[in-house]
Enzyme design. Structure first.
Site, mmCIF file in Angstrom:
data_model
loop_
_atom_site.group_PDB
_atom_site.id
_atom_site.type_symbol
_atom_site.label_atom_id
_atom_site.label_comp_id
_atom_site.label_asym_id
_atom_site.label_seq_id
_atom_site.Cartn_x
_atom_site.Cartn_y
_atom_site.Cartn_z
ATOM 1 N N HIS A 1 -7.211 -8.886 -2.095
ATOM 2 C CA HIS A 1 -8.545 -8.351 -1.784
ATOM 3 C C HIS A 1 -8.587 -6.870 -2.132
ATOM 4 O O HIS A 1 -7.547 -6.207 -2.201
ATOM 5 C CB HIS A 1 -8.883 -8.545 -0.298
ATOM 6 C CG HIS A 1 -7.937 -7.800 0.601
ATOM 7 N ND1 HIS A 1 -6.725 -8.306 0.989
ATOM 8 C CD2 HIS A 1 -8.018 -6.553 1.154
ATOM 9 C CE1 HIS A 1 -6.095 -7.427 1.749
ATOM 10 N NE2 HIS A 1 -6.854 -6.349 1.865
ATOM 11 N N HIS B 1 -10.679 -3.358 -0.870
ATOM 12 C CA HIS B 1 -11.606 -2.767 0.100
ATOM 13 C C HIS B 1 -12.653 -1.946 -0.648
ATOM 14 O O HIS B 1 -12.321 -1.186 -1.567
ATOM 15 C CB HIS B 1 -10.845 -1.849 1.059
ATOM 16 C CG HIS B 1 -9.814 -2.581 1.874
ATOM 17 N ND1 HIS B 1 -10.059 -3.082 3.123
ATOM 18 C CD2 HIS B 1 -8.526 -2.911 1.598
ATOM 19 C CE1 HIS B 1 -8.969 -3.684 3.593
ATOM 20 N NE2 HIS B 1 -8.015 -3.586 2.680
ATOM 21 N N TYR C 1 0.840 -1.198 0.000
ATOM 22 C CA TYR C 1 0.000 0.000 0.000
ATOM 23 C C TYR C 1 0.874 1.248 0.000
ATOM 24 O O TYR C 1 1.974 1.252 0.568
ATOM 25 C CB TYR C 1 -0.862 0.068 1.266
ATOM 26 C CG TYR C 1 -2.051 -0.853 1.293
ATOM 27 C CD1 TYR C 1 -3.244 -0.505 0.657
ATOM 28 C CD2 TYR C 1 -1.998 -2.069 1.969
ATOM 29 C CE1 TYR C 1 -4.347 -1.346 0.693
ATOM 30 C CE2 TYR C 1 -3.101 -2.910 2.014
ATOM 31 C CZ TYR C 1 -4.271 -2.537 1.376
ATOM 32 O OH TYR C 1 -5.359 -3.371 1.413
HETATM 33 FE FE LIG Z 1 -6.113 -4.585 2.785
#
Ligand SMILES: [Fe+2]
Length: 250
Positions: free
Chosen positions: A174, A176, A122
């Site tokens: 995944h 969000h 991220y």
């Molecule tokens: Fe995450």
């Protein structure tokens, strides 16, 4: 979102016919994760230790403030075109409908996504695990559902990442998702997984009901895959009712 007790069209902010509700449901049902799910370690400290105190919504919670809907631009839903070059990774499209409990599309819902890059990293100060950042990928996008509740994103498939929940813990790929209606109490947050991926994930498994868990898993959509360009996944978000998509409770 559309509720059982509509108080009529309220559309001055967009000029569209939006029904609002006097009461938003505050109780989760069997579809949602348990607040305390010990295998998901941080839920131990987060879970309330005393019964919740219900607070009646007033007009201010039900009518505003609204934010985000008016500033959504077409390009905001394409996470591969936010920088000078294309991000690395497997280009994918994700599309689906935001639906109410009766399967009707919910229009004008602000759908926001955030995700790791193809290496599982991220863009965030707290993510310092040794995987490379991609200068061509931020990992955040948004869209507004159309009149039929339909939304679509173009992005890259996120990578798995370690998260320290237990020895050798990795989050499966995944994305969000947040969906926002027309007031702050209408926000719901969930995660979308990819087929065949999440079975060892304590966050995925914090939803007790298996059918409900599987509603967080997108389906591969061969029909809408674009030849020579991108794979496609379908992810419908059901806001509540028997077929509700599990939403995060914290
Ligand atoms: Fe995450």
């Amino acid at each position: 979102m559309i509720g059982a007790e509509p108080i009529g069209p309220l559309g001055p902010k967009t000029g569209e016919n939006i029904r609002m509700t006097l009461v938003y449901p505050t109780k989760s049902n069997a579809a949602h994760p348990l607040p305390l799910s010990p295998a998901y370690r941080s839920s131990i400290k987060r879970a309330p230790q005393k019964p919740l105190i219900p607070m009646r919504h007033t007009l201010s919670e039900l009518t505003g403030p609204v934010y985000g809907h008016e500033t959504v631009r077409d390009g905001d839903s394409d996470l591969t075109r936010q920088h000078a070059g294309e991000p690395l990774g497997e280009r994918i499209m994700i599309h689906g409908h935001v639906l109410d409990e009766d399967g009707r599309g919910v229009p004008n819902t602000l759908v926001e996504v955030w995700q790791a890059n193809a290496c599982g990293r991220y863009v965030h100060i707290r993510d310092q695990h040794p995987a490379p950042l991609d200068p061509n990928f931020t990992g955040a996008g948004r869209a507004k559902s159309d009149a039929s509740g339909y939304y679509k994103f173009t992005t890259i498939k996120p990578g798995a990442y370690p998260w320290g929940n237990h020895h050798n813990a990795w989050r499966p790929a995944h994305i969000h998702f947040s969906v926002f209606g027309y007031c702050f109490v209408s926000r719901l947050v969930t995660q979308m997984y990819f087929p065949g991926d999440p079975e060892f994930d304590p966050i995925f498994n914090s939803v007790p009901d298996e059918k409900a868990r599987m509603r967080m898993v997108s389906s591969f959509d061969l029909e809408n895959t674009k030849p020579e360009w991108a794979l496609c996944y379908r992810f419908n978000i059901v806001l509540r009712g028997r077929d509700a998509t599990p939403m995060e409770t914290q």
